[in-house]
Scaffold this active site. Sequence first.
Site, PDB file in Angstrom:
ATOM      1  N   ASP A  51      44.773  26.372 -18.786  1.00 11.57           N
ATOM      2  CA  ASP A  51      45.004  26.112 -20.215  1.00 11.57           C
ATOM      3  C   ASP A  51      46.374  25.466 -20.423  1.00 11.57           C
ATOM      4  OD1 ASP A  51      46.495  28.346 -19.646  1.00 11.57           O
ATOM      5  OD2 ASP A  51      45.658  29.597 -21.245  1.00 11.57           O
ATOM      6  N   SER A  52      47.099  25.224 -19.316  1.00 14.76           N
ATOM      7  CA  SER A  52      48.310  24.396 -19.382  1.00 14.76           C
ATOM      8  C   SER A  52      47.945  22.977 -19.818  1.00 14.76           C
ATOM      9  CB  SER A  52      49.036  24.376 -18.032  1.00 14.76           C
ATOM     10  OG  SER A  52      48.137  24.065 -16.980  1.00 14.76           O
ATOM     11  N   ASP A  90      40.266  28.326 -16.875  1.00  8.40           N
ATOM     12  CA  ASP A  90      40.901  29.350 -17.712  1.00  8.40           C
ATOM     13  C   ASP A  90      40.074  29.644 -18.951  1.00  8.40           C
ATOM     14  OD1 ASP A  90      43.266  30.415 -16.700  1.00  8.40           O
ATOM     15  OD2 ASP A  90      44.465  28.681 -17.321  1.00  8.40           O
ATOM     16  N   LYS A 120      39.122  32.085 -14.905  1.00  8.61           N
ATOM     17  CA  LYS A 120      40.359  32.864 -14.772  1.00  8.61           C
ATOM     18  C   LYS A 120      40.699  33.456 -16.134  1.00  8.61           C
ATOM     19  CE  LYS A 120      44.639  30.922 -14.075  1.00  8.61           C
ATOM     20  NZ  LYS A 120      45.388  31.375 -15.279  1.00  8.61           N
ATOM     21  N   GLU A 122      43.689  36.117 -18.231  1.00  7.61           N
ATOM     22  CA  GLU A 122      45.030  36.727 -18.166  1.00  7.61           C
ATOM     23  C   GLU A 122      44.993  38.196 -18.594  1.00  7.61           C
ATOM     24  OE1 GLU A 122      47.951  34.456 -20.365  1.00  7.61           O
ATOM     25  OE2 GLU A 122      47.507  32.620 -19.262  1.00  7.61           O
ATOM     26  N   GLU A 189      52.276  35.190 -11.529  1.00 10.79           N
ATOM     27  CA  GLU A 189      53.188  34.150 -12.017  1.00 10.79           C
ATOM     28  C   GLU A 189      54.573  34.715 -12.296  1.00 10.79           C
ATOM     29  OE1 GLU A 189      51.571  31.662 -15.108  1.00 10.79           O
ATOM     30  OE2 GLU A 189      53.500  30.686 -15.486  1.00 10.79           O
TER      31      GLU A 189
HETATM   32  O1  KIV Z   1      47.243  27.234 -16.998  1.00  8.96           O
HETATM   33  C1  KIV Z   1      47.769  27.129 -15.887  1.00  8.96           C
HETATM   34  O2  KIV Z   1      48.139  26.027 -15.438  1.00  8.96           O
HETATM   35  C2  KIV Z   1      47.964  28.333 -15.089  1.00  8.96           C
HETATM   36  C3  KIV Z   1      48.787  28.214 -13.854  1.00  8.96           C
HETATM   37  C4  KIV Z   1      50.229  28.134 -14.226  1.00  8.96           C
HETATM   38  C5  KIV Z   1      48.532  29.310 -12.908  1.00  8.96           C
HETATM   39  O3  KIV Z   1      47.489  29.357 -15.439  1.00  8.96           O
END
Ligand code: KIV
Length: 271
Positions: A51-52, A90, A120, A122, A189
């Site tokens: 989600d970056s 994510d 993924k 969190e 992280e």
């Molecule tokens: O969203 C992302 O890029 C991440 C990484 C920093 C692990 O979760």
Amino acid sequence: MSVHHDVKRVTTHVLAEMKLKGEKISMLTGYDYSMARILDNSGIDVILVGDSASNVMAGHETTLPITLNQMIYHASSVVRGAQRALVVVDLPFGTYQGNSLEALNSAIRIMKETGAGAIKIEGGAEIKESVERILSAGIPVMGHLGLTPQSIHKFGTYVVRAKEEAEAQKLIEDAHLLEEIGCFAIVLEKIPAKLAAQVAQEVRIPIIGIGAGSGVDGQVLVLHDMLGITQEFSPRFLRRYHNLYDEIKGAVQSYIHDVKSKDFPNAKEQY
Ligand code: KIV
């Protein structure tokens, strides 16, 4: 022969085998088809549709604004470019917290509409029910502990997490919990290297670090950071392998110059 070289398609089982054999796992983020093709052909083990994307693709300050539909758009593009790598996606903010049925529906949409191999998510104990419900549908889940950017407004800062004993203890317990309920891997992280190494030793599932030192089972970086496309973000853990910002800027400036000076197109570049 290493596991990495042997496999035609990376699965969660391949990652488990890599941990068993002490072979490090390489993971990078990817958000679009063209980059995914390059990553995949380079031999990356895992492409994370993080989600970056909210930061590096859309220009938001945090990861919170990105929507499930936007993540699905990015992920389906990546899947079309990846033949070998495991694609992990994510679950974005607001699509799983506090409602395990919504979490399941979000995860199902990602798997159905993108063709990705895993999701993924969190958090630890507080999202246990959501993780269990997603796993019960046969969807592989990667956990994410330590600095969890979707909680940035709770943390208030992007500093190293789990330096204090109580937070470190909760992180260890959360890692064991995620393993017990069936997650196939965990991202850690921005936590102290010693703590990350301890977790990697204590649990059997692969631990992938970002800013978590070398004692873990694999590493992940944000693609735009390691290629030097982003410039303003320079944490200690980031190794830049290129300065693509300047390279692209230089190429674009050459193009502008050639257009303005009527050098482009030349006689051979037209019909
Ligand atoms: O969203 C992302 O890029 C991440 C990484 C920093 C692990 O979760």
